[in-house]
Design a protein around this motif. Sequence first.
Motif, PDB file in Angstrom:
ATOM      1  N   GLU A  70       0.822  -1.211   0.000  1.00  0.00           N
ATOM      2  CA  GLU A  70       0.000   0.000   0.000  1.00  0.00           C
ATOM      3  C   GLU A  70       0.861   1.268   0.000  1.00  0.00           C
ATOM      4  O   GLU A  70       0.415   2.333  -0.454  1.00  0.00           O
ATOM      5  CB  GLU A  70      -0.951   0.006   1.203  1.00  0.00           C
ATOM      6  CG  GLU A  70      -0.282   0.078   2.569  1.00  0.00           C
ATOM      7  CD  GLU A  70       0.237  -1.262   3.079  1.00  0.00           C
ATOM      8  OE1 GLU A  70       0.773  -1.294   4.199  1.00  0.00           O
ATOM      9  OE2 GLU A  70       0.092  -2.277   2.365  1.00  0.00           O
ATOM     10  N   ASN A  71       2.088   1.160   0.480  1.00  0.00           N
ATOM     11  CA  ASN A  71       2.981   2.322   0.540  1.00  0.00           C
ATOM     12  C   ASN A  71       3.715   2.580  -0.778  1.00  0.00           C
ATOM     13  O   ASN A  71       4.479   3.549  -0.879  1.00  0.00           O
ATOM     14  CB  ASN A  71       4.007   2.139   1.659  1.00  0.00           C
ATOM     15  CG  ASN A  71       3.360   2.104   3.025  1.00  0.00           C
ATOM     16  OD1 ASN A  71       2.342   2.760   3.254  1.00  0.00           O
ATOM     17  ND2 ASN A  71       3.922   1.332   3.935  1.00  0.00           N
ATOM     18  N   LEU A  72       3.498   1.736  -1.779  1.00  0.00           N
ATOM     19  CA  LEU A  72       4.163   1.906  -3.065  1.00  0.00           C
ATOM     20  C   LEU A  72       3.347   2.754  -4.043  1.00  0.00           C
ATOM     21  O   LEU A  72       3.883   3.246  -5.030  1.00  0.00           O
ATOM     22  CB  LEU A  72       4.452   0.540  -3.693  1.00  0.00           C
ATOM     23  CG  LEU A  72       5.450  -0.320  -2.907  1.00  0.00           C
ATOM     24  CD1 LEU A  72       5.560  -1.707  -3.522  1.00  0.00           C
ATOM     25  CD2 LEU A  72       6.815   0.343  -2.856  1.00  0.00           C
ATOM     26  N   LYS A  73       2.065   2.935  -3.741  1.00  0.00           N
ATOM     27  CA  LYS A  73       1.207   3.720  -4.634  1.00  0.00           C
ATOM     28  C   LYS A  73       1.737   5.151  -4.705  1.00  0.00           C
ATOM     29  O   LYS A  73       1.985   5.789  -3.686  1.00  0.00           O
ATOM     30  CB  LYS A  73      -0.236   3.709  -4.125  1.00  0.00           C
ATOM     31  CG  LYS A  73      -1.244   4.199  -5.132  1.00  0.00           C
ATOM     32  CD  LYS A  73      -2.665   3.992  -4.633  1.00  0.00           C
ATOM     33  CE  LYS A  73      -3.693   4.451  -5.666  1.00  0.00           C
ATOM     34  NZ  LYS A  73      -3.694   3.620  -6.872  1.00  0.00           N
ATOM     35  N   GLY A  74       1.925   5.637  -5.934  1.00  0.00           N
ATOM     36  CA  GLY A  74       2.410   6.995  -6.128  1.00  0.00           C
ATOM     37  C   GLY A  74       3.919   7.147  -6.099  1.00  0.00           C
ATOM     38  O   GLY A  74       4.438   8.232  -6.375  1.00  0.00           O
ATOM     39  N   LYS A  75       4.627   6.079  -5.799  1.00  0.00           N
ATOM     40  CA  LYS A  75       6.089   6.150  -5.796  1.00  0.00           C
ATOM     41  C   LYS A  75       6.594   6.174  -7.247  1.00  0.00           C
ATOM     42  O   LYS A  75       6.083   5.456  -8.105  1.00  0.00           O
ATOM     43  CB  LYS A  75       6.689   4.954  -5.055  1.00  0.00           C
ATOM     44  CG  LYS A  75       6.422   4.969  -3.545  1.00  0.00           C
ATOM     45  CD  LYS A  75       7.234   6.037  -2.857  1.00  0.00           C
ATOM     46  CE  LYS A  75       7.145   5.965  -1.337  1.00  0.00           C
ATOM     47  NZ  LYS A  75       5.829   6.320  -0.806  1.00  0.00           N
ATOM     48  N   LYS A 104       0.667   0.768 -20.088  1.00  0.00           N
ATOM     49  CA  LYS A 104      -0.289   1.885 -20.113  1.00  0.00           C
ATOM     50  C   LYS A 104      -1.640   1.459 -19.543  1.00  0.00           C
ATOM     51  O   LYS A 104      -2.248   2.168 -18.728  1.00  0.00           O
ATOM     52  CB  LYS A 104      -0.484   2.380 -21.554  1.00  0.00           C
ATOM     53  CG  LYS A 104       0.684   3.153 -22.121  1.00  0.00           C
ATOM     54  CD  LYS A 104       0.401   3.522 -23.577  1.00  0.00           C
ATOM     55  CE  LYS A 104       1.628   4.092 -24.258  1.00  0.00           C
ATOM     56  NZ  LYS A 104       1.391   4.342 -25.712  1.00  0.00           N
ATOM     57  N   ALA A 105      -2.103   0.295 -19.978  1.00  0.00           N
ATOM     58  CA  ALA A 105      -3.398  -0.201 -19.502  1.00  0.00           C
ATOM     59  C   ALA A 105      -3.350  -0.496 -18.007  1.00  0.00           C
ATOM     60  O   ALA A 105      -4.305  -0.190 -17.270  1.00  0.00           O
ATOM     61  CB  ALA A 105      -3.790  -1.456 -20.284  1.00  0.00           C
ATOM     62  N   ASN A 106      -2.259  -1.073 -17.543  1.00  0.00           N
ATOM     63  CA  ASN A 106      -2.106  -1.359 -16.114  1.00  0.00           C
ATOM     64  C   ASN A 106      -2.163  -0.077 -15.293  1.00  0.00           C
ATOM     65  O   ASN A 106      -2.826  -0.008 -14.246  1.00  0.00           O
ATOM     66  CB  ASN A 106      -0.767  -2.054 -15.844  1.00  0.00           C
ATOM     67  CG  ASN A 106      -0.741  -3.491 -16.308  1.00  0.00           C
ATOM     68  OD1 ASN A 106      -1.775  -4.076 -16.614  1.00  0.00           O
ATOM     69  ND2 ASN A 106       0.443  -4.064 -16.372  1.00  0.00           N
ATOM     70  N   ALA A 107      -1.430   0.948 -15.743  1.00  0.00           N
ATOM     71  CA  ALA A 107      -1.359   2.206 -15.007  1.00  0.00           C
ATOM     72  C   ALA A 107      -2.725   2.875 -14.929  1.00  0.00           C
ATOM     73  O   ALA A 107      -3.129   3.393 -13.879  1.00  0.00           O
ATOM     74  CB  ALA A 107      -0.346   3.136 -15.659  1.00  0.00           C
ATOM     75  N   GLU A 108      -3.428   2.846 -16.032  1.00  0.00           N
ATOM     76  CA  GLU A 108      -4.767   3.450 -16.056  1.00  0.00           C
ATOM     77  C   GLU A 108      -5.702   2.746 -15.078  1.00  0.00           C
ATOM     78  O   GLU A 108      -6.469   3.382 -14.360  1.00  0.00           O
ATOM     79  CB  GLU A 108      -5.330   3.385 -17.476  1.00  0.00           C
ATOM     80  CG  GLU A 108      -6.658   4.099 -17.638  1.00  0.00           C
ATOM     81  CD  GLU A 108      -7.132   4.125 -19.084  1.00  0.00           C
ATOM     82  OE1 GLU A 108      -8.320   4.448 -19.293  1.00  0.00           O
ATOM     83  OE2 GLU A 108      -6.333   3.826 -19.985  1.00  0.00           O
ATOM     84  N   LYS A 109      -5.603   1.439 -15.010  1.00  0.00           N
ATOM     85  CA  LYS A 109      -6.464   0.660 -14.120  1.00  0.00           C
ATOM     86  C   LYS A 109      -6.089   0.846 -12.647  1.00  0.00           C
ATOM     87  O   LYS A 109      -6.957   0.896 -11.779  1.00  0.00           O
ATOM     88  CB  LYS A 109      -6.376  -0.820 -14.500  1.00  0.00           C
ATOM     89  CG  LYS A 109      -7.295  -1.722 -13.691  1.00  0.00           C
ATOM     90  CD  LYS A 109      -7.170  -3.179 -14.150  1.00  0.00           C
ATOM     91  CE  LYS A 109      -8.046  -4.097 -13.309  1.00  0.00           C
ATOM     92  NZ  LYS A 109      -7.910  -5.517 -13.716  1.00  0.00           N
ATOM     93  N   SER A 110      -4.791   0.958 -12.371  1.00  0.00           N
ATOM     94  CA  SER A 110      -4.333   0.992 -10.974  1.00  0.00           C
ATOM     95  C   SER A 110      -4.280   2.392 -10.380  1.00  0.00           C
ATOM     96  O   SER A 110      -4.086   2.550  -9.175  1.00  0.00           O
ATOM     97  CB  SER A 110      -2.940   0.366 -10.869  1.00  0.00           C
ATOM     98  OG  SER A 110      -1.954   1.212 -11.456  1.00  0.00           O
ATOM     99  N   GLY A 111      -4.415   3.425 -11.233  1.00  0.00           N
ATOM    100  CA  GLY A 111      -4.320   4.790 -10.734  1.00  0.00           C
ATOM    101  C   GLY A 111      -2.903   5.331 -10.737  1.00  0.00           C
ATOM    102  O   GLY A 111      -2.648   6.424 -10.226  1.00  0.00           O
TER     103      GLY A 111
END
Length: 397
Positions: free
Chosen positions: A184-189, A241-248
């Motif tokens: 959970e701490n990796l989001k936005g890194k 690209k598709a992964n990033a769009e889905k994961s935020g």
Amino acid sequence: MSKAVELAKHLETLKINNMYKNDFYWTWDKTDDELDAIFTVADALRDLRERNKDTRVFNSGLGISLFRDNSTRTRFSYASACNLLGLEEQVLDEKKSQIAHGETVRETANMVSFMADTIGIRDDMFIGEGHKYQKTFMEALDEGYEKGILEQRPTLVNLQCDVDHPTQCMADFLHLIHEFGGVENLKGKKVAMSWAYSPSYGKPLSVPQGVIGLFTRFGMDVVLAHPEGYEVMPEIEEIAKANAEKSGGTFTKTNSMEEAFKDADIVYPKSWAPFAAMEERTELYKAGDQKGIDELEQRLLAQNAEHKDWACTEEMMKLTKDGKALYMHCLPADITGLSCEEGEVDNSVFDRYIEPLYKEASFKPYIIAAMMFLAQVKDPVRALMEMDKKDDERKMF
């Protein structure tokens, strides 16, 4: 409650029935729950071993390994994973087999798979060939099992192909989970997956492709950086690209190493060969054109030499977040002033991160073991619980 039991309880919440008796080719073939399961089982097996528990799920059986390219970490990690689960590794050395006398893939696959439970294959040298070879090998085993030649059909672990290096990239990511205190701490890194100069040519694309194909699944801001002409497979970029769009998260590209490193939390400077050049090399090898291969090598070495400034130096590291980004590498790195005159990373940078680099590598045996475990154990939750309750110790004295 032990850590292994806690992890087994988490595993119980995941939808992973499709993993049993299935192969592992690419991370993007797997669901979020299935990736979570591999990380969970890897951590559980590590906890059990640290507490000296017997982790064998097999009383006999073989784990076949076929390395069609050189390897240190993955080779020993696969052997360790087999041993951890109670399998004996049997290495298929093509030079010592009848393959040199014209034995077909179909024949080899069936002949080495009697009493085998798992197959690990590395075939990363030629674009369009590595994954195809693995698929051909496993399709031959499907046929052998269906026709009663094999009493069971072994499952595959992709130990690196021309497209992905899942055991490496999942070990890398599990390292990040531990370094940053949870997924959970990796989001936005911000992650800089950057090309770096190497005095050699022909390095596979599967690590950078594996990184952008996996890290984008978890809401990270992934930047792929390389000089013009060092593109990776376009279809893998589309997956990222598709992964990033889905994961935020985000997936961006740049032709500037400085831009990629600026404010990055994690940097992964690693050389790879241009996709177009690797396609050309494959065709030259098929044609047996040694002169063409030699000319291509010289051309690519000269092309690499135009980008010696693409190196992970102390100055480059100062651009990262607080100047303290986590440096990652699949190893071995081309270390300036140590293993080569000029390379991917300064010796001072590499030496400063040597402990986390070795920790990064240490997750690979457990990732491979988890892939085998989930493909071969019908009730993985119960198995982990039983291991935890065992009085049997791995080391008895």
